[in-house]
Write an enzyme that holds these catalytic residues in place. Structure first.
Site: not given
Ligand SMILES: NC(=O)c1ccc[n+]([C@@H]2O[C@H](COP(=O)([O-])OP(=O)(O)OC[C@H]3O[C@@H](n4cnc5c(N)ncnc54)[C@H](O)[C@@H]3O)[C@@H](O)[C@H]2O)c1
Length: 361
Positions: A232, A239, A141, A263, A243, A250, A183, A119, A246, A222
Protein backbone atom coordinates in the site's frame (compact mmCIF):
# COMPACT_ATOMS: atom_id res chain seq x y z
CA UNK A 1 -10.44 -29.63 -12.07
CA UNK A 2 -9.78 -27.36 -9.10
CA UNK A 3 -10.59 -23.71 -9.73
CA UNK A 4 -7.52 -21.74 -8.66
CA UNK A 5 -6.45 -18.11 -8.88
CA UNK A 6 -2.82 -17.22 -8.21
CA UNK A 7 -1.69 -14.15 -6.34
CA UNK A 8 1.60 -13.36 -8.03
CA UNK A 9 4.08 -11.85 -5.59
CA UNK A 10 7.36 -13.51 -6.53
CA UNK A 11 8.60 -15.65 -3.64
CA UNK A 12 5.44 -14.81 -1.68
CA UNK A 13 3.03 -15.99 -4.41
CA UNK A 14 0.20 -18.31 -3.41
CA UNK A 15 -2.90 -19.98 -4.77
CA UNK A 16 -6.52 -19.23 -3.86
CA UNK A 17 -8.64 -22.33 -4.37
CA UNK A 18 -12.41 -22.09 -4.91
CA UNK A 19 -15.13 -24.72 -4.58
CA UNK A 20 -18.26 -25.50 -2.63
CA UNK A 21 -16.27 -27.98 -0.54
CA UNK A 22 -12.47 -28.10 -0.26
CA UNK A 23 -12.15 -30.63 2.56
CA UNK A 24 -10.06 -32.98 0.40
CA UNK A 25 -7.65 -30.23 -0.61
CA UNK A 26 -7.16 -28.87 2.92
CA UNK A 27 -6.64 -32.40 4.25
CA UNK A 28 -4.05 -33.09 1.55
CA UNK A 29 -2.20 -29.91 2.51
CA UNK A 30 -2.23 -30.89 6.20
CA UNK A 31 -0.98 -34.37 5.33
CA UNK A 32 1.77 -32.99 3.09
CA UNK A 33 3.00 -30.79 5.94
CA UNK A 34 2.86 -33.74 8.33
CA UNK A 35 4.78 -35.93 5.88
CA UNK A 36 7.52 -33.29 5.84
CA UNK A 37 7.64 -33.42 9.68
CA UNK A 38 6.15 -29.94 9.91
CA UNK A 39 3.82 -29.33 12.83
CA UNK A 40 0.38 -27.90 12.16
CA UNK A 41 -1.69 -25.79 14.58
CA UNK A 42 -5.23 -24.58 14.08
CA UNK A 43 -6.79 -21.35 15.29
CA UNK A 44 -10.56 -20.93 15.09
CA UNK A 45 -13.37 -19.34 17.09
CA UNK A 46 -16.00 -20.90 19.33
CA UNK A 47 -18.87 -20.59 16.84
CA UNK A 48 -16.93 -22.20 14.01
CA UNK A 49 -15.55 -24.87 16.34
CA UNK A 50 -19.11 -25.76 17.38
CA UNK A 51 -20.93 -25.47 14.07
CA UNK A 52 -18.18 -27.09 12.01
CA UNK A 53 -16.90 -29.57 14.62
CA UNK A 54 -17.18 -32.60 12.34
CA UNK A 55 -15.47 -30.82 9.42
CA UNK A 56 -12.62 -29.59 11.60
CA UNK A 57 -12.07 -33.11 12.94
CA UNK A 58 -12.02 -34.48 9.39
CA UNK A 59 -9.54 -31.87 8.15
CA UNK A 60 -7.16 -31.59 11.04
CA UNK A 61 -7.57 -34.81 13.03
CA UNK A 62 -5.71 -34.44 16.31
CA UNK A 63 -3.71 -31.36 15.36
CA UNK A 64 -3.63 -28.93 18.31
CA UNK A 65 -6.24 -26.23 18.05
CA UNK A 66 -6.92 -23.01 19.91
CA UNK A 67 -10.47 -21.72 20.13
CA UNK A 68 -10.85 -17.97 20.66
CA UNK A 69 -14.07 -16.19 21.65
CA UNK A 70 -16.07 -15.07 18.59
CA UNK A 71 -16.23 -11.43 17.57
CA UNK A 72 -14.15 -8.33 17.07
CA UNK A 73 -13.06 -8.22 20.71
CA UNK A 74 -10.75 -11.16 20.04
CA UNK A 75 -8.66 -8.98 17.73
CA UNK A 76 -6.79 -7.78 20.81
CA UNK A 77 -3.25 -7.74 22.13
CA UNK A 78 -4.38 -10.04 24.95
CA UNK A 79 -5.75 -12.64 22.54
CA UNK A 80 -2.65 -12.34 20.36
CA UNK A 81 -0.61 -13.26 23.44
CA UNK A 82 -2.78 -16.33 23.96
CA UNK A 83 -2.24 -17.47 20.37
CA UNK A 84 1.54 -16.95 20.60
CA UNK A 85 1.72 -18.86 23.91
CA UNK A 86 -0.36 -21.64 22.38
CA UNK A 87 2.05 -21.97 19.42
CA UNK A 88 5.02 -22.05 21.79
CA UNK A 89 3.33 -24.55 24.15
CA UNK A 90 2.62 -26.82 21.20
CA UNK A 91 6.29 -26.71 20.29
CA UNK A 92 5.92 -25.29 16.79
CA UNK A 93 9.34 -24.58 15.32
CA UNK A 94 10.09 -22.43 12.31
CA UNK A 95 8.91 -25.14 9.95
CA UNK A 96 5.45 -25.14 11.60
CA UNK A 97 2.30 -23.89 9.92
CA UNK A 98 -0.83 -22.24 11.28
CA UNK A 99 -4.29 -22.74 9.80
CA UNK A 100 -6.69 -19.83 10.41
CA UNK A 101 -10.20 -21.26 10.14
CA UNK A 102 -12.90 -18.63 10.58
CA UNK A 103 -13.91 -15.11 9.72
CA UNK A 104 -11.80 -12.01 9.36
CA UNK A 105 -11.20 -11.84 13.10
CA UNK A 106 -9.55 -15.25 13.24
CA UNK A 107 -7.68 -14.61 9.98
CA UNK A 108 -6.27 -11.27 11.10
CA UNK A 109 -5.39 -12.53 14.58
CA UNK A 110 -3.88 -15.89 13.62
CA UNK A 111 -2.15 -14.28 10.64
CA UNK A 112 -0.49 -11.71 12.88
CA UNK A 113 0.53 -14.45 15.33
CA UNK A 114 2.06 -16.37 12.39
CA UNK A 115 3.82 -13.19 11.26
CA UNK A 116 5.43 -12.61 14.64
CA UNK A 117 5.94 -16.09 16.12
CA UNK A 118 9.65 -16.96 15.72
CA UNK A 119 9.76 -13.89 13.43
CA UNK A 120 7.38 -15.56 11.01
CA UNK A 121 5.98 -19.00 10.25
CA UNK A 122 3.75 -20.11 7.39
CA UNK A 123 -0.01 -19.87 7.60
CA UNK A 124 -3.01 -20.85 5.53
CA UNK A 125 -6.38 -19.16 5.38
CA UNK A 126 -9.60 -21.18 5.47
CA UNK A 127 -12.21 -18.39 5.49
CA UNK A 128 -15.69 -19.28 6.72
CA UNK A 129 -17.53 -15.94 6.43
CA UNK A 130 -18.45 -14.11 3.24
CA UNK A 131 -16.41 -11.12 4.38
CA UNK A 132 -13.30 -13.25 4.85
CA UNK A 133 -13.84 -15.01 1.50
CA UNK A 134 -14.15 -11.82 -0.55
CA UNK A 135 -11.65 -9.70 1.29
CA UNK A 136 -9.70 -10.41 4.48
CA UNK A 137 -8.25 -13.84 3.65
CA UNK A 138 -6.44 -12.46 0.59
CA UNK A 139 -3.63 -9.92 0.59
CA UNK A 140 -1.65 -10.61 3.75
CA UNK A 141 -2.81 -7.78 5.98
CA UNK A 142 -2.85 -9.12 9.53
CA UNK A 143 -3.27 -7.39 12.85
CA UNK A 144 -5.14 -6.54 16.02
CA UNK A 145 -6.92 -3.48 17.39
CA UNK A 146 -5.51 -1.19 20.08
CA UNK A 147 -7.53 0.97 22.47
CA UNK A 148 -6.60 3.94 20.29
CA UNK A 149 -8.05 2.44 17.13
CA UNK A 150 -8.65 -0.32 14.66
CA UNK A 151 -5.85 -2.47 13.23
CA UNK A 152 -3.16 -0.26 14.79
CA UNK A 153 -0.74 -3.17 15.36
CA UNK A 154 -0.10 -5.60 12.56
CA UNK A 155 2.11 -6.88 9.79
CA UNK A 156 2.05 -7.70 6.11
CA UNK A 157 2.38 -11.47 6.01
CA UNK A 158 1.05 -13.32 2.98
CA UNK A 159 -0.57 -16.69 3.52
CA UNK A 160 0.88 -19.76 1.74
CA UNK A 161 -2.55 -20.67 0.43
CA UNK A 162 -6.23 -19.75 0.71
CA UNK A 163 -9.04 -22.32 0.58
CA UNK A 164 -12.40 -20.70 -0.20
CA UNK A 165 -15.17 -23.25 0.31
CA UNK A 166 -18.49 -21.45 -0.13
CA UNK A 167 -20.34 -24.37 1.49
CA UNK A 168 -19.33 -22.86 4.85
CA UNK A 169 -21.75 -20.01 4.17
CA UNK A 170 -24.85 -22.20 4.49
CA UNK A 171 -24.89 -21.83 8.27
CA UNK A 172 -23.67 -18.24 8.42
CA UNK A 173 -26.23 -16.01 10.23
CA UNK A 174 -28.03 -13.63 7.80
CA UNK A 175 -26.66 -10.56 9.57
CA UNK A 176 -23.10 -11.81 9.01
CA UNK A 177 -23.86 -12.57 5.35
CA UNK A 178 -25.14 -9.03 4.94
CA UNK A 179 -21.97 -7.66 6.59
CA UNK A 180 -19.89 -9.55 4.02
CA UNK A 181 -21.97 -8.01 1.26
CA UNK A 182 -20.68 -4.60 2.33
CA UNK A 183 -17.19 -5.61 1.16
CA UNK A 184 -18.66 -7.06 -2.04
CA UNK A 185 -20.44 -3.77 -2.77
CA UNK A 186 -17.21 -1.94 -1.92
CA UNK A 187 -15.28 -4.03 -4.46
CA UNK A 188 -17.91 -3.36 -7.11
CA UNK A 189 -17.90 0.38 -6.42
CA UNK A 190 -14.15 0.79 -6.54
CA UNK A 191 -13.38 -1.32 -9.55
CA UNK A 192 -16.10 -3.36 -11.22
CA UNK A 193 -19.16 -1.62 -12.62
CA UNK A 194 -20.44 -4.89 -14.08
CA UNK A 195 -20.56 -6.40 -10.61
CA UNK A 196 -22.29 -3.25 -9.34
CA UNK A 197 -24.87 -3.54 -12.12
CA UNK A 198 -25.42 -7.17 -11.25
CA UNK A 199 -26.04 -6.34 -7.56
CA UNK A 200 -28.32 -3.52 -8.62
CA UNK A 201 -30.43 -5.80 -10.81
CA UNK A 202 -31.06 -8.27 -7.98
CA UNK A 203 -29.66 -8.45 -4.45
CA UNK A 204 -27.38 -11.41 -3.78
CA UNK A 205 -28.45 -14.00 -1.21
CA UNK A 206 -27.05 -17.24 0.22
CA UNK A 207 -27.82 -20.10 -2.15
CA UNK A 208 -27.79 -17.73 -5.14
CA UNK A 209 -26.11 -19.27 -8.16
CA UNK A 210 -24.20 -16.00 -8.68
CA UNK A 211 -22.47 -16.30 -5.30
CA UNK A 212 -19.44 -18.37 -6.37
CA UNK A 213 -18.86 -16.07 -9.36
CA UNK A 214 -19.15 -12.99 -7.15
CA UNK A 215 -16.62 -14.29 -4.60
CA UNK A 216 -14.18 -15.06 -7.39
CA UNK A 217 -14.61 -11.63 -9.00
CA UNK A 218 -13.89 -9.91 -5.66
CA UNK A 219 -10.80 -12.06 -5.05
CA UNK A 220 -9.58 -11.38 -8.59
CA UNK A 221 -9.95 -7.65 -8.10
CA UNK A 222 -8.19 -7.74 -4.74
CA UNK A 223 -5.40 -9.98 -6.06
CA UNK A 224 -4.69 -7.52 -8.90
CA UNK A 225 -4.53 -4.55 -6.52
CA UNK A 226 -2.29 -6.44 -4.08
CA UNK A 227 0.04 -7.62 -6.85
CA UNK A 228 0.48 -4.05 -8.05
CA UNK A 229 0.95 -2.51 -4.61
CA UNK A 230 1.57 -5.18 -1.98
CA UNK A 231 2.42 -2.78 0.86
CA UNK A 232 0.00 0.00 0.00
CA UNK A 233 2.71 2.45 -0.98
CA UNK A 234 1.39 3.65 -4.34
CA UNK A 235 0.67 7.38 -4.20
CA UNK A 236 -2.13 7.56 -6.71
CA UNK A 237 -4.36 4.73 -5.54
CA UNK A 238 -3.33 1.08 -5.74
CA UNK A 239 -4.18 -1.08 -2.77
CA UNK A 240 -5.41 1.92 -0.78
CA UNK A 241 -8.57 1.95 -2.92
CA UNK A 242 -9.69 -1.12 -0.95
CA UNK A 243 -10.21 1.24 1.97
CA UNK A 244 -13.24 2.81 0.30
CA UNK A 245 -15.74 3.52 3.10
CA UNK A 246 -13.27 2.43 5.78
CA UNK A 247 -12.09 5.80 7.14
CA UNK A 248 -15.72 6.52 8.03
CA UNK A 249 -16.41 2.89 8.99
CA UNK A 250 -13.46 2.50 11.35
CA UNK A 251 -14.46 5.72 13.14
CA UNK A 252 -18.00 4.37 13.66
CA UNK A 253 -16.63 1.09 15.02
CA UNK A 254 -14.29 2.84 17.38
CA UNK A 255 -16.76 5.39 18.71
CA UNK A 256 -19.57 2.87 19.27
CA UNK A 257 -17.28 0.21 20.77
CA UNK A 258 -16.32 -2.86 18.79
CA UNK A 259 -19.28 -5.14 18.22
CA UNK A 260 -22.13 -2.59 18.21
CA UNK A 261 -21.89 -2.35 14.45
CA UNK A 262 -20.41 -5.38 12.72
CA UNK A 263 -17.37 -4.34 10.69
CA UNK A 264 -19.35 -4.75 7.46
CA UNK A 265 -22.25 -2.70 8.80
CA UNK A 266 -19.92 0.17 9.69
CA UNK A 267 -18.36 -0.11 6.22
CA UNK A 268 -21.86 0.01 4.68
CA UNK A 269 -22.56 3.38 6.32
CA UNK A 270 -19.01 4.35 5.33
CA UNK A 271 -19.71 3.56 1.65
CA UNK A 272 -22.77 5.80 1.70
CA UNK A 273 -20.72 8.50 3.44
CA UNK A 274 -17.94 8.17 0.85
CA UNK A 275 -20.54 8.51 -1.93
CA UNK A 276 -21.93 11.66 -0.29
CA UNK A 277 -18.42 13.07 0.10
CA UNK A 278 -17.78 12.38 -3.59
CA UNK A 279 -20.97 14.28 -4.42
CA UNK A 280 -19.83 17.22 -2.28
CA UNK A 281 -16.51 17.24 -4.14
CA UNK A 282 -18.38 17.36 -7.44
CA UNK A 283 -17.19 13.95 -8.60
CA UNK A 284 -20.53 12.14 -8.89
CA UNK A 285 -24.17 13.25 -8.91
CA UNK A 286 -27.12 12.84 -6.57
CA UNK A 287 -28.46 10.00 -8.75
CA UNK A 288 -25.28 7.97 -8.16
CA UNK A 289 -25.50 8.51 -4.40
CA UNK A 290 -29.09 7.25 -4.49
CA UNK A 291 -27.99 4.16 -6.46
CA UNK A 292 -25.27 3.37 -3.90
CA UNK A 293 -27.76 3.73 -1.05
CA UNK A 294 -30.32 1.55 -2.83
CA UNK A 295 -27.84 -1.28 -3.36
CA UNK A 296 -26.56 -1.05 0.23
CA UNK A 297 -30.12 -0.98 1.63
CA UNK A 298 -31.33 -3.82 -0.59
CA UNK A 299 -28.68 -6.04 0.99
CA UNK A 300 -30.09 -5.42 4.48
CA UNK A 301 -27.32 -3.02 5.43
CA UNK A 302 -27.59 0.39 7.11
CA UNK A 303 -27.16 3.49 4.94
CA UNK A 304 -27.14 5.85 7.93
CA UNK A 305 -26.15 5.69 11.58
CA UNK A 306 -28.70 3.82 13.68
CA UNK A 307 -28.48 6.40 16.46
CA UNK A 308 -26.84 9.81 16.19
CA UNK A 309 -23.19 9.97 17.28
CA UNK A 310 -21.13 12.99 18.31
CA UNK A 311 -19.28 14.48 15.34
CA UNK A 312 -16.35 15.51 17.53
CA UNK A 313 -15.80 11.93 18.67
CA UNK A 314 -15.97 10.64 15.09
CA UNK A 315 -13.56 13.32 13.82
CA UNK A 316 -11.15 12.50 16.67
CA UNK A 317 -11.35 8.78 15.84
CA UNK A 318 -10.62 9.58 12.19
CA UNK A 319 -7.53 11.52 13.21
CA UNK A 320 -6.23 8.32 14.84
CA UNK A 321 -6.73 6.34 11.66
CA UNK A 322 -3.37 4.92 10.67
CA UNK A 323 -3.85 6.29 7.17
CA UNK A 324 -3.68 9.85 8.50
CA UNK A 325 -0.36 11.45 7.59
CA UNK A 326 0.94 14.76 8.95
CA UNK A 327 -2.51 15.48 10.31
CA UNK A 328 -4.13 15.05 6.88
CA UNK A 329 -6.76 12.42 6.39
CA UNK A 330 -6.85 10.24 3.37
CA UNK A 331 -10.20 9.51 1.76
CA UNK A 332 -11.12 7.15 -1.01
CA UNK A 333 -13.71 8.81 -3.21
CA UNK A 334 -15.83 7.70 -6.14
CA UNK A 335 -15.24 9.15 -9.58
CA UNK A 336 -17.97 6.90 -10.97
CA UNK A 337 -19.79 3.76 -9.84
CA UNK A 338 -16.89 1.39 -10.53
CA UNK A 339 -13.95 3.79 -10.28
CA UNK A 340 -12.32 5.24 -7.16
CA UNK A 341 -9.44 7.59 -6.34
CA UNK A 342 -7.45 8.77 -3.32
CA UNK A 343 -7.86 12.33 -2.02
CA UNK A 344 -5.78 13.96 0.69
CA UNK A 345 -7.12 17.49 0.32
CA UNK A 346 -10.62 17.12 1.73
CA UNK A 347 -11.61 20.08 3.94
CA UNK A 348 -12.70 18.89 7.43
CA UNK A 349 -15.90 20.96 7.08
CA UNK A 350 -17.00 18.74 4.19
CA UNK A 351 -16.37 15.62 6.25
CA UNK A 352 -18.39 17.05 9.12
CA UNK A 353 -21.21 17.89 6.73
CA UNK A 354 -21.20 14.29 5.50
CA UNK A 355 -21.38 13.00 9.09
CA UNK A 356 -24.47 15.16 9.60
CA UNK A 357 -26.02 13.81 6.39
CA UNK A 358 -25.63 10.21 7.53
CA UNK A 359 -27.30 10.88 10.84
CA UNK A 360 -25.04 12.69 13.28
CA UNK A 361 -26.62 15.04 15.78
N1 LIG B 1 -7.04 -8.32 6.63
C1 LIG B 1 -7.81 -7.69 5.78
O1 LIG B 1 -7.42 -7.37 4.67
C2 LIG B 1 -9.23 -7.37 6.18
C3 LIG B 1 -10.15 -6.93 5.22
C4 LIG B 1 -11.46 -6.70 5.61
C5 LIG B 1 -11.84 -6.90 6.92
N2 LIG B 1 -10.93 -7.31 7.83
C6 LIG B 1 -11.31 -7.57 9.23
O2 LIG B 1 -12.20 -8.66 9.28
C7 LIG B 1 -12.93 -8.59 10.49
C8 LIG B 1 -14.37 -8.94 10.26
O3 LIG B 1 -14.45 -10.25 9.77
P1 LIG B 1 -15.84 -11.06 9.79
O4 LIG B 1 -16.93 -10.18 9.35
O5 LIG B 1 -15.59 -12.33 9.08
O6 LIG B 1 -16.09 -11.27 11.35
P2 LIG B 1 -15.85 -12.48 12.36
O7 LIG B 1 -14.58 -13.15 12.11
O8 LIG B 1 -16.11 -11.92 13.70
O9 LIG B 1 -17.02 -13.52 12.00
C9 LIG B 1 -18.35 -13.11 12.11
C10 LIG B 1 -19.18 -14.08 12.96
O10 LIG B 1 -19.52 -15.22 12.19
C11 LIG B 1 -19.19 -16.42 12.91
N3 LIG B 1 -18.87 -17.42 11.91
C12 LIG B 1 -17.75 -17.52 11.17
N4 LIG B 1 -17.89 -18.47 10.23
C13 LIG B 1 -19.11 -19.01 10.39
C14 LIG B 1 -19.83 -20.02 9.70
N5 LIG B 1 -19.33 -20.63 8.63
N6 LIG B 1 -21.08 -20.32 10.13
C15 LIG B 1 -21.62 -19.64 11.19
N7 LIG B 1 -21.00 -18.67 11.87
C16 LIG B 1 -19.75 -18.34 11.45
C17 LIG B 1 -18.07 -16.01 13.81
O11 LIG B 1 -17.96 -16.85 14.93
C18 LIG B 1 -18.48 -14.59 14.22
O12 LIG B 1 -19.41 -14.65 15.25
C19 LIG B 1 -12.74 -7.18 11.02
O13 LIG B 1 -11.89 -7.20 12.14
C20 LIG B 1 -12.06 -6.46 9.88
O14 LIG B 1 -11.22 -5.42 10.33
C21 LIG B 1 -9.64 -7.55 7.48
Amino acid sequence: MLDTLNVNLGARSYPIHFAEDLSGEVKLQVEALGAASRRVAVVTDRNVATIQAATLQRLFGNAPSLIVPPGEESKSVAELGRVLDFLADEGLDRSGAVFAVGGGVVGDLAGFAAASYLRGVDYYQVPTTLLAMVDSSVGGKTGVNLKAGKNLAGAFHQPRGVFIATGFLKLLPPREFAAGMAEVIKSALLGDRLLFGDLERAPLAVGDLRLAWTVRVCCGLKARLVEADERELAEGGGRALLNLGHTFGHAIEQVTGYGTYLHGEAVAVGLCAAARLSLRLGLIGQAEVARVERVVGSHFLPTRLRVPLAIDALMAAMAHDKKARAGRLRFIVLEALGAAAVRRDVPPAEVEAVWREVGCA
